[in-house]
Scaffold this motif. Structure first.
Motif, PDB file in Angstrom:
ATOM      1  N   ASP A  10       0.835  -1.193   0.000  1.00 36.14           N
ATOM      2  CA  ASP A  10       0.000   0.000   0.000  1.00 36.14           C
ATOM      3  C   ASP A  10       0.878   1.255   0.000  1.00 36.14           C
ATOM      4  OD1 ASP A  10       0.851   0.407   2.629  1.00 36.14           O
ATOM      5  OD2 ASP A  10      -1.018  -0.303   3.512  1.00 36.14           O
ATOM      6  N   ASP A  11       0.256   2.408   0.048  1.00 40.73           N
ATOM      7  CA  ASP A  11       0.989   3.677  -0.024  1.00 40.73           C
ATOM      8  C   ASP A  11       1.960   3.878   1.129  1.00 40.73           C
ATOM      9  OD1 ASP A  11      -0.321   4.310  -2.365  1.00 40.73           O
ATOM     10  OD2 ASP A  11      -1.901   5.443  -1.362  1.00 40.73           O
ATOM     11  N   ASP A  12       1.699   3.211   2.263  1.00 42.05           N
ATOM     12  CA  ASP A  12       2.583   3.309   3.420  1.00 42.05           C
ATOM     13  C   ASP A  12       3.710   2.283   3.391  1.00 42.05           C
ATOM     14  OD1 ASP A  12       1.049   5.378   4.482  1.00 42.05           O
ATOM     15  OD2 ASP A  12      -0.300   3.966   5.495  1.00 42.05           O
ATOM     16  N   GLY A  13       3.736   1.459   2.351  1.00 39.98           N
ATOM     17  CA  GLY A  13       4.766   0.439   2.228  1.00 39.98           C
ATOM     18  C   GLY A  13       4.436  -0.855   2.954  1.00 39.98           C
ATOM     19  N   CYS A  14       3.212  -0.962   3.484  1.00 37.13           N
ATOM     20  CA  CYS A  14       2.792  -2.186   4.160  1.00 37.13           C
ATOM     21  C   CYS A  14       2.445  -3.252   3.120  1.00 37.13           C
ATOM     22  CB  CYS A  14       1.584  -1.920   5.042  1.00 37.13           C
ATOM     23  SG  CYS A  14       1.952  -0.848   6.431  1.00 37.13           S
ATOM     24  N   CYS A  15       2.834  -4.469   3.411  1.00 36.32           N
ATOM     25  CA  CYS A  15       2.582  -5.579   2.494  1.00 36.32           C
ATOM     26  C   CYS A  15       1.692  -6.607   3.195  1.00 36.32           C
ATOM     27  CB  CYS A  15       3.905  -6.198   2.068  1.00 36.32           C
ATOM     28  SG  CYS A  15       3.719  -7.545   0.908  1.00 36.32           S
ATOM     29  N   PRO A  16       0.391  -6.620   2.881  1.00 38.24           N
ATOM     30  CA  PRO A  16      -0.526  -7.549   3.539  1.00 38.24           C
ATOM     31  C   PRO A  16      -0.123  -9.017   3.386  1.00 38.24           C
ATOM     32  CG  PRO A  16      -1.752  -5.903   2.301  1.00 38.24           C
ATOM     33  CD  PRO A  16      -0.312  -5.726   1.954  1.00 38.24           C
ATOM     34  N   VAL A  17       0.441  -9.378   2.257  1.00 33.97           N
ATOM     35  CA  VAL A  17       0.840 -10.774   2.048  1.00 33.97           C
ATOM     36  C   VAL A  17       1.953 -11.152   3.022  1.00 33.97           C
ATOM     37  CG1 VAL A  17       1.832 -12.432   0.419  1.00 33.97           C
ATOM     38  CG2 VAL A  17       0.143 -10.779  -0.369  1.00 33.97           C
ATOM     39  N   GLU A  18       2.937 -10.291   3.178  1.00 31.77           N
ATOM     40  CA  GLU A  18       4.023 -10.583   4.115  1.00 31.77           C
ATOM     41  C   GLU A  18       3.496 -10.677   5.538  1.00 31.77           C
ATOM     42  OE1 GLU A  18       7.223  -7.819   3.656  1.00 31.77           O
ATOM     43  OE2 GLU A  18       7.771  -8.600   1.701  1.00 31.77           O
ATOM     44  N   GLU A  19       2.577  -9.785   5.898  1.00 29.57           N
ATOM     45  CA  GLU A  19       1.989  -9.837   7.240  1.00 29.57           C
ATOM     46  C   GLU A  19       1.228 -11.147   7.437  1.00 29.57           C
ATOM     47  OE1 GLU A  19       2.645  -7.690   9.674  1.00 29.57           O
ATOM     48  OE2 GLU A  19       3.965  -6.720   8.225  1.00 29.57           O
ATOM     49  N   PHE A  20       0.492 -11.559   6.405  1.00 30.94           N
ATOM     50  CA  PHE A  20      -0.237 -12.822   6.479  1.00 30.94           C
ATOM     51  C   PHE A  20       0.730 -13.989   6.647  1.00 30.94           C
ATOM     52  CE2 PHE A  20      -1.730 -16.560   4.103  1.00 30.94           C
ATOM     53  CZ  PHE A  20      -2.774 -16.949   4.938  1.00 30.94           C
ATOM     54  N   LEU A  21       1.777 -14.016   5.834  1.00 25.89           N
ATOM     55  CA  LEU A  21       2.747 -15.115   5.925  1.00 25.89           C
ATOM     56  C   LEU A  21       3.400 -15.164   7.301  1.00 25.89           C
ATOM     57  CD1 LEU A  21       4.414 -14.847   2.398  1.00 25.89           C
ATOM     58  CD2 LEU A  21       2.884 -16.660   3.210  1.00 25.89           C
ATOM     59  N   LYS A  22       3.720 -14.017   7.859  1.00 29.84           N
ATOM     60  CA  LYS A  22       4.331 -13.967   9.199  1.00 29.84           C
ATOM     61  C   LYS A  22       3.376 -14.473  10.274  1.00 29.84           C
ATOM     62  CE  LYS A  22       7.359 -10.068   8.201  1.00 29.84           C
ATOM     63  NZ  LYS A  22       7.608  -8.637   8.460  1.00 29.84           N
ATOM     64  N   SER A  23       2.070 -14.335  10.038  1.00 29.94           N
ATOM     65  CA  SER A  23       1.084 -14.749  11.038  1.00 29.94           C
ATOM     66  C   SER A  23       0.833 -16.256  11.043  1.00 29.94           C
ATOM     67  CB  SER A  23      -0.236 -14.016  10.810  1.00 29.94           C
ATOM     68  OG  SER A  23      -0.920 -14.544   9.685  1.00 29.94           O
ATOM     69  N   LEU A  24       1.266 -16.946  10.000  1.00 30.37           N
ATOM     70  CA  LEU A  24       1.005 -18.377   9.889  1.00 30.37           C
ATOM     71  C   LEU A  24       1.886 -19.183  10.834  1.00 30.37           C
ATOM     72  CD1 LEU A  24       0.884 -18.799   6.000  1.00 30.37           C
ATOM     73  CD2 LEU A  24      -1.059 -18.822   7.573  1.00 30.37           C
ATOM     74  N   PRO A  25       1.391 -20.341  11.270  1.00 34.72           N
ATOM     75  CA  PRO A  25       2.264 -21.268  12.007  1.00 34.72           C
ATOM     76  C   PRO A  25       3.432 -21.673  11.107  1.00 34.72           C
ATOM     77  CG  PRO A  25      -0.039 -21.957  12.143  1.00 34.72           C
ATOM     78  CD  PRO A  25       0.027 -20.844  11.143  1.00 34.72           C
ATOM     79  N   CYS A  26       4.532 -22.005  11.701  1.00 32.10           N
ATOM     80  CA  CYS A  26       5.771 -22.304  10.961  1.00 32.10           C
ATOM     81  C   CYS A  26       5.547 -23.313   9.832  1.00 32.10           C
ATOM     82  CB  CYS A  26       6.830 -22.807  11.936  1.00 32.10           C
ATOM     83  SG  CYS A  26       8.425 -23.081  11.179  1.00 32.10           S
ATOM     84  N   LYS A  27       4.824 -24.386  10.101  1.00 29.02           N
ATOM     85  CA  LYS A  27       4.598 -25.428   9.094  1.00 29.02           C
ATOM     86  C   LYS A  27       3.850 -24.876   7.884  1.00 29.02           C
ATOM     87  CE  LYS A  27       2.566 -30.011   8.539  1.00 29.02           C
ATOM     88  NZ  LYS A  27       1.879 -31.109   9.212  1.00 29.02           N
ATOM     89  N   HIS A  28       2.806 -24.097   8.121  1.00 28.05           N
ATOM     90  CA  HIS A  28       2.031 -23.529   7.013  1.00 28.05           C
ATOM     91  C   HIS A  28       2.820 -22.453   6.269  1.00 28.05           C
ATOM     92  CE1 HIS A  28      -1.733 -24.890   9.342  1.00 28.05           C
ATOM     93  NE2 HIS A  28      -1.391 -25.804   8.460  1.00 28.05           N
TER      94      HIS A  28
END
Length: 66
Positions: A10-28
């Motif tokens: 987004d315009d602030d440089g936030c990446c929703p996909v990266e945030e989503f990936l970071k929120s996943l359990p390690c295996k997923h």
């Protein structure tokens, strides 16, 4: 041929996909990152079940957690 996978920022440089990936359990997260690596290596030729066509949009999408 190596492909480049780009994630929306987004315009602030936030990446929703990266945030989503970071929120996943390690295996997923590991599985999702492997799918992304395969998409970078093979592109749309990767095929099902990794890449599927959405006919309404005529666009291919990736990611399978099955």
């Amino acid at each position: 041929m190596k492909y480049e996978v780009l994630f929306f920022e987004d315009d602030d440089g936030c990446c929703p996909v990266e945030e989503f990936l970071k929120s996943l359990p390690c295996k997923h997260r590991s599985k999702a990152l492997r799918e992304i690596e395969m998409l970078e290596e093979f592109g749309w030729d990767l095929g099902a079940p990794h890449v599927k066509m959405i006919k309404a949009l005529n666009t291919k999408v990736s990611m399978s957690f099955a």
